[in-house]
Design a protein around this motif. Structure first.
Motif, PDB file in Angstrom:
ATOM      1  N   PRO A  98       0.829  -1.200   0.000  1.00 19.32           N
ATOM      2  CA  PRO A  98       0.000   0.000   0.000  1.00 19.32           C
ATOM      3  C   PRO A  98       0.867   1.255   0.000  1.00 19.32           C
ATOM      4  O   PRO A  98       1.887   1.324   0.689  1.00 19.32           O
ATOM      5  CB  PRO A  98      -0.806  -0.126   1.294  1.00 19.32           C
ATOM      6  CG  PRO A  98      -0.890  -1.609   1.522  1.00 19.32           C
ATOM      7  CD  PRO A  98       0.442  -2.149   1.063  1.00 19.32           C
ATOM      8  N   GLY A  99       0.469   2.225  -0.829  1.00 21.28           N
ATOM      9  CA  GLY A  99       1.216   3.462  -0.959  1.00 21.28           C
ATOM     10  C   GLY A  99       2.133   3.493  -2.161  1.00 21.28           C
ATOM     11  O   GLY A  99       2.592   4.574  -2.562  1.00 21.28           O
ATOM     12  N   ASP A 100       2.422   2.322  -2.755  1.00 23.89           N
ATOM     13  CA  ASP A 100       3.270   2.299  -3.956  1.00 23.89           C
ATOM     14  C   ASP A 100       2.586   3.026  -5.106  1.00 23.89           C
ATOM     15  O   ASP A 100       1.356   3.007  -5.234  1.00 23.89           O
ATOM     16  CB  ASP A 100       3.572   0.855  -4.381  1.00 23.89           C
ATOM     17  CG  ASP A 100       4.607   0.192  -3.483  1.00 23.89           C
ATOM     18  OD1 ASP A 100       5.268   0.908  -2.709  1.00 23.89           O
ATOM     19  OD2 ASP A 100       4.738  -1.046  -3.549  1.00 23.89           O
ATOM     20  N   ARG A 101       3.406   3.651  -5.944  1.00 28.17           N
ATOM     21  CA  ARG A 101       2.903   4.353  -7.123  1.00 28.17           C
ATOM     22  C   ARG A 101       2.892   3.391  -8.318  1.00 28.17           C
ATOM     23  O   ARG A 101       3.862   2.686  -8.568  1.00 28.17           O
ATOM     24  CB  ARG A 101       3.793   5.555  -7.418  1.00 28.17           C
ATOM     25  CG  ARG A 101       3.428   6.366  -8.656  1.00 28.17           C
ATOM     26  CD  ARG A 101       2.220   7.234  -8.407  1.00 28.17           C
ATOM     27  NE  ARG A 101       2.393   8.152  -7.301  1.00 28.17           N
ATOM     28  CZ  ARG A 101       2.347   9.475  -7.413  1.00 28.17           C
ATOM     29  NH1 ARG A 101       2.142  10.041  -8.571  1.00 28.17           N
ATOM     30  NH2 ARG A 101       2.477  10.231  -6.350  1.00 28.17           N
ATOM     31  N   LEU A 102       1.796   3.385  -9.056  1.00 31.64           N
ATOM     32  CA  LEU A 102       1.676   2.552 -10.256  1.00 31.64           C
ATOM     33  C   LEU A 102       1.543   3.434 -11.487  1.00 31.64           C
ATOM     34  O   LEU A 102       0.811   4.430 -11.469  1.00 31.64           O
ATOM     35  CB  LEU A 102       0.450   1.644 -10.167  1.00 31.64           C
ATOM     36  CG  LEU A 102       0.442   0.553  -9.097  1.00 31.64           C
ATOM     37  CD1 LEU A 102      -0.928  -0.133  -9.081  1.00 31.64           C
ATOM     38  CD2 LEU A 102       1.534  -0.463  -9.345  1.00 31.64           C
ATOM     39  N   HIS A 103       2.218   3.059 -12.553  1.00 32.93           N
ATOM     40  CA  HIS A 103       2.057   3.713 -13.852  1.00 32.93           C
ATOM     41  C   HIS A 103       1.324   2.724 -14.758  1.00 32.93           C
ATOM     42  O   HIS A 103       1.838   1.635 -15.037  1.00 32.93           O
ATOM     43  CB  HIS A 103       3.417   4.097 -14.437  1.00 32.93           C
ATOM     44  CG  HIS A 103       4.081   5.206 -13.700  1.00 32.93           C
ATOM     45  ND1 HIS A 103       4.456   6.393 -14.309  1.00 32.93           N
ATOM     46  CD2 HIS A 103       4.418   5.352 -12.386  1.00 32.93           C
ATOM     47  CE1 HIS A 103       4.995   7.199 -13.412  1.00 32.93           C
ATOM     48  NE2 HIS A 103       4.997   6.581 -12.238  1.00 32.93           N
ATOM     49  N   CYS A 104       0.126   3.092 -15.173  1.00 29.64           N
ATOM     50  CA  CYS A 104      -0.753   2.160 -15.885  1.00 29.64           C
ATOM     51  C   CYS A 104      -0.812   2.505 -17.372  1.00 29.64           C
ATOM     52  O   CYS A 104      -0.988   3.669 -17.748  1.00 29.64           O
ATOM     53  CB  CYS A 104      -2.159   2.203 -15.288  1.00 29.64           C
ATOM     54  SG  CYS A 104      -2.164   1.789 -13.517  1.00 29.64           S
ATOM     55  N   TYR A 105      -0.684   1.470 -18.213  1.00 33.51           N
ATOM     56  CA  TYR A 105      -0.634   1.639 -19.664  1.00 33.51           C
ATOM     57  C   TYR A 105      -1.567   0.640 -20.344  1.00 33.51           C
ATOM     58  O   TYR A 105      -1.828  -0.454 -19.821  1.00 33.51           O
ATOM     59  CB  TYR A 105       0.785   1.365 -20.196  1.00 33.51           C
ATOM     60  CG  TYR A 105       1.803   2.422 -19.870  1.00 33.51           C
ATOM     61  CD1 TYR A 105       2.198   3.355 -20.824  1.00 33.51           C
ATOM     62  CD2 TYR A 105       2.385   2.480 -18.608  1.00 33.51           C
ATOM     63  CE1 TYR A 105       3.154   4.315 -20.533  1.00 33.51           C
ATOM     64  CE2 TYR A 105       3.337   3.444 -18.303  1.00 33.51           C
ATOM     65  CZ  TYR A 105       3.717   4.358 -19.265  1.00 33.51           C
ATOM     66  OH  TYR A 105       4.658   5.316 -18.976  1.00 33.51           O
ATOM     67  N   TRP A 106      -2.059   1.031 -21.532  1.00 31.59           N
ATOM     68  CA  TRP A 106      -2.663   0.056 -22.433  1.00 31.59           C
ATOM     69  C   TRP A 106      -1.535  -0.789 -22.997  1.00 31.59           C
ATOM     70  O   TRP A 106      -0.534  -0.264 -23.480  1.00 31.59           O
ATOM     71  CB  TRP A 106      -3.358   0.735 -23.618  1.00 31.59           C
ATOM     72  CG  TRP A 106      -4.654   1.413 -23.359  1.00 31.59           C
ATOM     73  CD1 TRP A 106      -4.961   2.698 -23.686  1.00 31.59           C
ATOM     74  CD2 TRP A 106      -5.840   0.880 -22.769  1.00 31.59           C
ATOM     75  NE1 TRP A 106      -6.242   2.992 -23.334  1.00 31.59           N
ATOM     76  CE2 TRP A 106      -6.809   1.892 -22.762  1.00 31.59           C
ATOM     77  CE3 TRP A 106      -6.164  -0.373 -22.230  1.00 31.59           C
ATOM     78  CZ2 TRP A 106      -8.085   1.705 -22.252  1.00 31.59           C
ATOM     79  CZ3 TRP A 106      -7.429  -0.562 -21.718  1.00 31.59           C
ATOM     80  CH2 TRP A 106      -8.373   0.456 -21.726  1.00 31.59           C
ATOM     81  N   ASN A 107      -1.706  -2.089 -22.975  1.00 37.36           N
ATOM     82  CA  ASN A 107      -0.736  -2.980 -23.611  1.00 37.36           C
ATOM     83  C   ASN A 107      -1.296  -3.363 -24.975  1.00 37.36           C
ATOM     84  O   ASN A 107      -2.035  -4.333 -25.120  1.00 37.36           O
ATOM     85  CB  ASN A 107      -0.521  -4.224 -22.746  1.00 37.36           C
ATOM     86  CG  ASN A 107       0.505  -5.152 -23.350  1.00 37.36           C
ATOM     87  OD1 ASN A 107       1.312  -4.736 -24.163  1.00 37.36           O
ATOM     88  ND2 ASN A 107       0.456  -6.407 -22.951  1.00 37.36           N
ATOM     89  N   LEU A 108      -0.963  -2.572 -26.002  1.00 38.71           N
ATOM     90  CA  LEU A 108      -1.517  -2.782 -27.326  1.00 38.71           C
ATOM     91  C   LEU A 108      -0.835  -3.956 -28.000  1.00 38.71           C
ATOM     92  O   LEU A 108       0.242  -4.399 -27.616  1.00 38.71           O
ATOM     93  CB  LEU A 108      -1.350  -1.529 -28.182  1.00 38.71           C
ATOM     94  CG  LEU A 108      -1.970  -0.259 -27.591  1.00 38.71           C
ATOM     95  CD1 LEU A 108      -1.771   0.894 -28.553  1.00 38.71           C
ATOM     96  CD2 LEU A 108      -3.445  -0.461 -27.332  1.00 38.71           C
ATOM     97  N   VAL A 109      -1.483  -4.478 -29.058  1.00 41.83           N
ATOM     98  CA  VAL A 109      -0.902  -5.575 -29.821  1.00 41.83           C
ATOM     99  C   VAL A 109       0.405  -5.119 -30.463  1.00 41.83           C
ATOM    100  O   VAL A 109       1.384  -5.848 -30.534  1.00 41.83           O
ATOM    101  CB  VAL A 109      -1.891  -6.057 -30.902  1.00 41.83           C
ATOM    102  CG1 VAL A 109      -1.241  -7.108 -31.788  1.00 41.83           C
ATOM    103  CG2 VAL A 109      -3.137  -6.641 -30.247  1.00 41.83           C
ATOM    104  N   SER A 110       0.435  -3.881 -30.947  1.00 38.03           N
ATOM    105  CA  SER A 110       1.655  -3.329 -31.539  1.00 38.03           C
ATOM    106  C   SER A 110       2.640  -2.989 -30.428  1.00 38.03           C
ATOM    107  O   SER A 110       2.344  -3.115 -29.239  1.00 38.03           O
ATOM    108  CB  SER A 110       1.323  -2.075 -32.340  1.00 38.03           C
ATOM    109  OG  SER A 110       0.885  -1.058 -31.470  1.00 38.03           O
ATOM    110  N   LYS A 111       3.814  -2.532 -30.817  1.00 39.12           N
ATOM    111  CA  LYS A 111       4.833  -2.175 -29.825  1.00 39.12           C
ATOM    112  C   LYS A 111       4.487  -0.877 -29.111  1.00 39.12           C
ATOM    113  O   LYS A 111       5.070  -0.547 -28.081  1.00 39.12           O
ATOM    114  CB  LYS A 111       6.192  -2.059 -30.510  1.00 39.12           C
ATOM    115  CG  LYS A 111       6.715  -3.389 -31.040  1.00 39.12           C
ATOM    116  CD  LYS A 111       8.066  -3.215 -31.712  1.00 39.12           C
ATOM    117  CE  LYS A 111       8.565  -4.547 -32.268  1.00 39.12           C
ATOM    118  NZ  LYS A 111       9.868  -4.394 -32.969  1.00 39.12           N
TER     119      LYS A 111
END
Length: 377
Positions: free
Chosen positions: A32-45
């Motif tokens: 708890p308290g950790d920072r997350l960086h969230c991304y779409w994981n697309l089929v392409s790079k």
């Protein structure tokens, strides 16, 4: 700086409804308290940033317990634990023993002003995701995205129009019309929005109101081929065939190589029993289908026109072309049987009617025509 990659099926991330995810336990577990960086994981790079968030809770769970927990499975976007189990066995083929450990990560999305990393244009990101989902026909998901994008700017005409289109695809015509009305309040010189509203009204069985919207679109741009095409269709639904023909003729003056318009004109002429003219239109439509093959319906309609002219052998060829594309279409098979009947090939006709009845036992025309053939044998 832990990174989480999400598949595009997790549309709820955009709306903020999804605030948890289940992953294989990492070597360095989250806290708890950790920072997350969230991304779409697309089929392409290419990867697109979604948002930054803060971990609020982490629960470690054994796979054997996870696959019995329908509630957790639904949090992760599955219908039930059985569906989660099947998918996780594909994603984590080496880690699905009962004792394998997974982490349920719960998080809270952070306001963009509190992000540590690169800021993004969230509205633009969500709009692009909505457009992609719309283009591939995932209308239930794309409408969620358009709604989320509109929260950033409720007066965005593009988004209101696209959301209206989306709702129309879902058959929610009243809601679609509300979107178009708001868009028109903001931009009353956009013929496309009036035309889209006309289509929604037509689909909700209000052709007279649809025509009034089409009138507005025509006042703005009377040479818009898209507007003219739908105006012709509205006229056809109102039984105003001559007016419909005028619309299609005007399009063909602008663009004489549009196969869809030649086909639409042929349908009107067939309705008016102007068979020779209709046949010419169907032939033009077929000639112009160079990049994409003509559809089965177009071949069938040409066959019907040839039948009316007594050109039965040519009609048979058209029905064969149609059946190459839709070999289980009982109406096409029945039409082919009629052509055989007209030239006295009763056994071939019976075989067609019999096949049509196997596909659709309620096809009364095929039943009656089969009996007629049997009487002539």
């Amino acid at each position: 700086m832990p990174i989480l990659l999400f598949g595009s099926r997790h549309v709820e991330l955009i709306t903020g409804k999804k605030t948890a995810t289940i992953r294989k336990l990492w070597k360095k577990p989250l806290s708890p308290g950790d920072r997350l960086h969230c991304y779409w994981n697309l089929v392409s790079k290419e990867r697109k940033k979604l948002f930054e968030s803060k971990v609020t809770d982490v629960e470690v769970i054994k796979f054997g317990d996870l696959i019995k927990n329908d509630s957790l499975a639904r949090e992760e976007g599955y219908r039930n634990a059985k569906e989660l189990e099947a998918d996780f066995k594909k994603i984590y083929p080496e880690d699905t023993a009962d004792s394998s450990l997974f982490q349920v990560i719960r998080f809270k999305k952070l306001p963009i002003e509190d992000w540590e990393g690169k800021k993004i244009d969230e509205k633009s990101m969500i709009t692009k995701r909505a457009d992609i989902l719309f283009d591939v026909g995932k209308f239930n998901k794309s409408v969620v995205c358009y709604s989320a994008a509109l929260k950033f700017d409720p007066n965005d005409v593009y988004l209101l129009n696209k959301k209206g289109d989306n709702l129309s695809r879902l058959g929610k015509f009243e809601e679609a019309i509300e979107c178009y009305d708001k868009a028109i309040e903001l931009d009353n010189q956009n013929e496309y929005i009036y035309n889209n509203k006309a289509i929604a009204l037509l689909n909700s069985n209000q052709p007279e109101l649809a025509l009034k919207c089409s009138d507005k679109a025509m006042e703005i741009n009377s040479n818009n081929e898209f507007v003219l095409y739908w105006r012709g269709f509205i006229m056809e639904m109102l039984g105003k065939f001559d007016s419909a023909l005028q619309c299609y003729d005007k399009i063909l003056e602008i663009n004489p190589e549009d196969p869809d318009v030649w086909n639409a004109k042929g349908n009107i002429l067939s309705e008016l029993e102007r068979t020779e003219e209709a046949l010419y239109c169907y032939e033009k439509a077929l000639e112009l289908c160079l990049e994409e093959p003509p559809d089965a319906g177009m071949w069938n309609r040409k066959g019907n026109a040839l039948m009316e002219l007594g050109r039965f052998e040519e009609a048979l060829h058209c029905y064969d072309e149609a059946l190459q594309m839709e070999n289980e279409n009982d109406a096409f098979i029945c039409n082919k049987g009629v052509a055989f009947l007209e030239i006295g090939h009763y056994n071939d006709a019976i075989e067609c009617f019999r096949k049509a009845l196997v596909i659709n036992p309620s096809n009364e025309d095929a039943r009656i025509l089969k009996d007629e053939c049997l009487e002539n044998l």
